[in-house]
Design a protein around this motif. Structure first.
Motif, mmCIF file in Angstrom:
data_model
loop_
_atom_site.group_PDB
_atom_site.id
_atom_site.type_symbol
_atom_site.label_atom_id
_atom_site.label_comp_id
_atom_site.label_asym_id
_atom_site.label_seq_id
_atom_site.Cartn_x
_atom_site.Cartn_y
_atom_site.Cartn_z
ATOM 1 N N TYR A 84 0.831 -1.209 0.000
ATOM 2 C CA TYR A 84 0.000 0.000 0.000
ATOM 3 C C TYR A 84 0.866 1.260 0.000
ATOM 4 C CZ TYR A 84 -4.585 -2.156 0.297
ATOM 5 O OH TYR A 84 -5.737 -2.834 -0.017
ATOM 6 N N LEU A 85 2.039 1.172 0.608
ATOM 7 C CA LEU A 85 2.958 2.318 0.603
ATOM 8 C C LEU A 85 3.463 2.589 -0.809
ATOM 9 C CD1 LEU A 85 4.321 4.222 2.732
ATOM 10 C CD2 LEU A 85 6.246 2.637 2.733
ATOM 11 N N GLU A 86 3.685 1.531 -1.570
ATOM 12 C CA GLU A 86 4.218 1.653 -2.926
ATOM 13 C C GLU A 86 3.143 2.039 -3.941
ATOM 14 O OE1 GLU A 86 7.383 -1.051 -5.205
ATOM 15 O OE2 GLU A 86 5.419 -1.991 -5.133
ATOM 16 N N SER A 87 1.871 1.721 -3.666
ATOM 17 C CA SER A 87 0.796 1.919 -4.646
ATOM 18 C C SER A 87 0.359 3.377 -4.692
ATOM 19 C CB SER A 87 -0.408 1.040 -4.288
ATOM 20 O OG SER A 87 -0.036 -0.315 -4.264
ATOM 21 N N GLU A 88 0.500 3.978 -5.846
ATOM 22 C CA GLU A 88 0.161 5.392 -5.996
ATOM 23 C C GLU A 88 -1.347 5.630 -5.973
ATOM 24 O OE1 GLU A 88 2.038 6.822 -9.531
ATOM 25 O OE2 GLU A 88 4.072 6.496 -8.756
ATOM 26 N N ASP A 89 -2.141 4.607 -6.313
ATOM 27 C CA ASP A 89 -3.590 4.786 -6.391
ATOM 28 C C ASP A 89 -4.322 4.314 -5.133
ATOM 29 O OD1 ASP A 89 -2.930 2.154 -6.858
ATOM 30 O OD2 ASP A 89 -4.588 1.790 -8.242
ATOM 31 N N LYS A 90 -3.585 3.986 -4.056
ATOM 32 C CA LYS A 90 -4.215 3.528 -2.821
ATOM 33 C C LYS A 90 -3.762 4.389 -1.647
ATOM 34 C CE LYS A 90 -4.186 -1.294 -4.396
ATOM 35 N NZ LYS A 90 -5.588 -1.377 -4.810
ATOM 36 N N GLU A 91 -4.664 4.592 -0.705
ATOM 37 C CA GLU A 91 -4.300 5.315 0.510
ATOM 38 C C GLU A 91 -3.428 4.410 1.377
ATOM 39 O OE1 GLU A 91 -6.263 7.280 4.544
ATOM 40 O OE2 GLU A 91 -7.572 6.448 3.005
ATOM 41 N N ASN A 92 -2.353 4.949 1.924
ATOM 42 C CA ASN A 92 -1.478 4.161 2.796
ATOM 43 C C ASN A 92 -2.250 3.628 4.000
ATOM 44 O OD1 ASN A 92 0.627 4.800 1.122
ATOM 45 N ND2 ASN A 92 1.540 6.314 2.490
ATOM 46 N N LEU A 93 -1.889 2.438 4.433
ATOM 47 C CA LEU A 93 -2.393 1.905 5.688
ATOM 48 C C LEU A 93 -1.434 2.291 6.808
ATOM 49 C CD1 LEU A 93 -3.356 -1.763 4.658
ATOM 50 C CD2 LEU A 93 -4.869 0.214 4.832
ATOM 51 N N THR A 94 -1.956 2.486 8.013
ATOM 52 C CA THR A 94 -1.053 2.628 9.152
ATOM 53 C C THR A 94 -0.435 1.263 9.433
ATOM 54 O OG1 THR A 94 -2.702 2.083 10.846
ATOM 55 C CG2 THR A 94 -2.542 4.410 10.178
ATOM 56 N N HIS A 95 0.659 1.274 10.190
ATOM 57 C CA HIS A 95 1.317 0.013 10.558
ATOM 58 C C HIS A 95 0.315 -0.914 11.248
ATOM 59 C CE1 HIS A 95 4.465 -2.707 11.952
ATOM 60 N NE2 HIS A 95 3.971 -2.609 13.170
ATOM 61 N N GLY A 96 -0.426 -0.382 12.200
ATOM 62 C CA GLY A 96 -1.359 -1.208 12.954
ATOM 63 C C GLY A 96 -2.481 -1.777 12.110
ATOM 64 N N GLU A 97 -2.983 -0.999 11.165
ATOM 65 C CA GLU A 97 -4.042 -1.493 10.275
ATOM 66 C C GLU A 97 -3.562 -2.693 9.464
ATOM 67 O OE1 GLU A 97 -6.211 2.894 9.746
ATOM 68 O OE2 GLU A 97 -4.784 2.164 8.247
ATOM 69 N N ALA A 98 -2.322 -2.597 8.963
ATOM 70 C CA ALA A 98 -1.765 -3.701 8.178
ATOM 71 C C ALA A 98 -1.483 -4.919 9.061
ATOM 72 C CB ALA A 98 -0.479 -3.251 7.482
ATOM 73 N N ILE A 99 -0.973 -4.692 10.265
ATOM 74 C CA ILE A 99 -0.663 -5.806 11.168
ATOM 75 C C ILE A 99 -1.948 -6.490 11.621
ATOM 76 C CG2 ILE A 99 0.325 -6.415 13.419
ATOM 77 C CD1 ILE A 99 2.249 -5.557 10.902
ATOM 78 N N ALA A 100 -3.009 -5.725 11.808
ATOM 79 C CA ALA A 100 -4.294 -6.316 12.197
ATOM 80 C C ALA A 100 -4.784 -7.287 11.118
ATOM 81 C CB ALA A 100 -5.319 -5.216 12.438
ATOM 82 N N ILE A 101 -4.653 -6.892 9.853
ATOM 83 C CA ILE A 101 -5.005 -7.800 8.747
ATOM 84 C C ILE A 101 -4.109 -9.035 8.809
ATOM 85 C CG2 ILE A 101 -5.088 -8.077 6.235
ATOM 86 C CD1 ILE A 101 -5.536 -5.016 6.062
ATOM 87 N N GLY A 102 -2.816 -8.803 9.011
ATOM 88 C CA GLY A 102 -1.866 -9.909 9.095
ATOM 89 C C GLY A 102 -2.213 -10.897 10.193
ATOM 90 N N MET A 103 -2.678 -10.395 11.346
ATOM 91 C CA MET A 103 -3.026 -11.290 12.450
ATOM 92 C C MET A 103 -4.232 -12.158 12.105
ATOM 93 S SD MET A 103 -2.200 -9.263 16.020
ATOM 94 C CE MET A 103 -3.141 -7.773 15.687
ATOM 95 N N VAL A 104 -5.243 -11.565 11.458
ATOM 96 C CA VAL A 104 -6.409 -12.350 11.036
ATOM 97 C C VAL A 104 -5.976 -13.449 10.070
ATOM 98 C CG1 VAL A 104 -8.593 -12.284 9.760
ATOM 99 C CG2 VAL A 104 -8.052 -10.472 11.402
ATOM 100 N N CYS A 105 -5.173 -13.066 9.080
ATOM 101 C CA CYS A 105 -4.722 -14.032 8.071
ATOM 102 C C CYS A 105 -3.855 -15.127 8.691
ATOM 103 C CB CYS A 105 -3.943 -13.317 6.968
ATOM 104 S SG CYS A 105 -4.942 -12.197 5.958
#
Length: 352
Positions: A245-266
């Motif tokens: 998401y940090l690299e994608s120009e057409d997407k809003e960046n996720l915060t670290h915690g938002e991304a880690i929360a997804i990672g924990m579910v997965c």
């Protein structure tokens, strides 16, 4: 709150911390104090901090731009040049006043300048209070790849003052909550249950317990050879998603915690398929995560790019991606290999 003693440094809390800071500065007779801030902490946190700093030493402010995108070697060079131009020497002290970007980068800068000057972390976000500022990891990103350049280096002191949390957004508070959830799921289930069941959280208590847990783990395994790897739960896939998401120009960046929360579910889903982690607990983690964070729609056409990011995870060995997975709450298994199709299936589960 009671001081926590880490390997070589104390973590002090609230007002007592500033007297300890003054004592340390006086005892070590530093030549110059460099205070590293970004534009947000300069405006909102520096005015809170500076009246608590009792010293006659020379003080120099160094400001960098905020955001993960600026956590890189180019920024480090700018800070090293500034310290040099301002007459920094081996008896200088670096004080980092900010979130995880400031404490990670500032500790790295201090550890490398003239082969190492002392530094003190004063975290101002929940994420940096419960994770980034404690444990001796410093470093910066390489492009969008998280924390690829860095070293282990301990501060002289960490100061946790929860008054700084009044300066950050609710989104940033939620970002830090993901790390507390991680401690709860992997190490102390009471933390997870408290976040799940409480309408009003005792943030001071949660922070103190989180720092205690991280310190207990790091004391046993400072260089991440075994036990400390549990602190990576949710982070293997989470970092890949955050980087994408940090690299994608057409997407809003996720915060670290938002991304880690997804990672924990997965990673809970992966755990259920590979280790028998109970499916009702997978659902419970997903429910708690979605009660805190807005759902992020992971597009199927993005899965391959996220998988590519995984290949660069700093924990990989011989090209193998290593996950921390769960047999149960508080019962983990490190260095797990996960088939690609299951990683993709886990992202589909998060989306469902």
């Amino acid at each position: 709150m009671k001081t926590i003693q880490a390997v070589t440094y104390p973590v002090h809390f609230q007002n007592k911390a500033y007297q300890e800071l003054s004592n340390l500065i006086e005892t070590n007779n530093y030549s110059t104090l460099f205070i590293l801030v970004d534009e947000n902490t300069l405006e909102h946190c520096y005015p809170k901090f500076i009246p608590n700093l009792e010293t006659d030493k020379r003080i120099e402010l160094i400001e960098i731009e905020s955001g993960e995108i600026n956590k890189n070697l180019e920024t480090c060079v700018g800070v090293w040049n500034a310290i040099t131009e301002l007459g920094g020497d081996r008896k200088s002290l670096m004080i980092t006043l900010g979130g995880g970007v400031i404490t990670d980068l500032g500790g790295f800068v201090a550890s490398c300048f003239k082969r190492g000057i002392d530094f003190i972390n004063i975290p101002t976000t929940l994420l940096s209070m419960v994770d980034a500022s404690v444990g001796g990891k410093t470093g910066v990103d390489l492009g969008v790849l998280k924390n690829q350049i860095g070293l282990f280096a301990n501060p002289e002191m960490v100061i946790v003052d929860t008054d700084y949390l009044t300066t950050v957004s609710k989104r940033e508070i939620k970002s830090g909550t993901a790390e507390i959830l991680k401690y709860g799921i992997t190490y102390d289930l009471k933390l997870f249950k408290e976040i799940k069941n409480s309408k009003e959280l005792d943030i001071n208590k949660l922070i103190h317990r989180s720092v205690s847990i991280k310190n207990e783990v790091v004391l046993q395994d400072p260089k991440e050879q075994g036990l400390r790897k549990i602190l990576n739960f949710g982070h293997t896939l989470g970092h890949a998603i955050e980087s994408f998401y940090l690299e994608s120009e057409d997407k809003e960046n996720l915060t670290h915690g938002e991304a880690i929360a997804i990672g924990m579910v997965c990673e809970c889903f992966m755990s259920s398929k590979l280790l028998g982690f109970p499916s009702e607990k997978v659902s419970e983690v997903k429910e708690v995560v979605l009660s805190i964070y807005n759902k992020t729609n992971l597009l199927k056409e993005d899965f391959s790019a996220i998988m590519e990011m995984l290949k660069h995870d700093k924990k990989n060995v011989n090209g193998q991606v290593n996950f921390v997975l769960l047999n149960d709450y508080e019962d983990y298994k490190i260095d797990c290999k996960v088939p690609e199709e299951l990683i993709i299936e886990s992202m589909e589960f998060y989306n469902s």
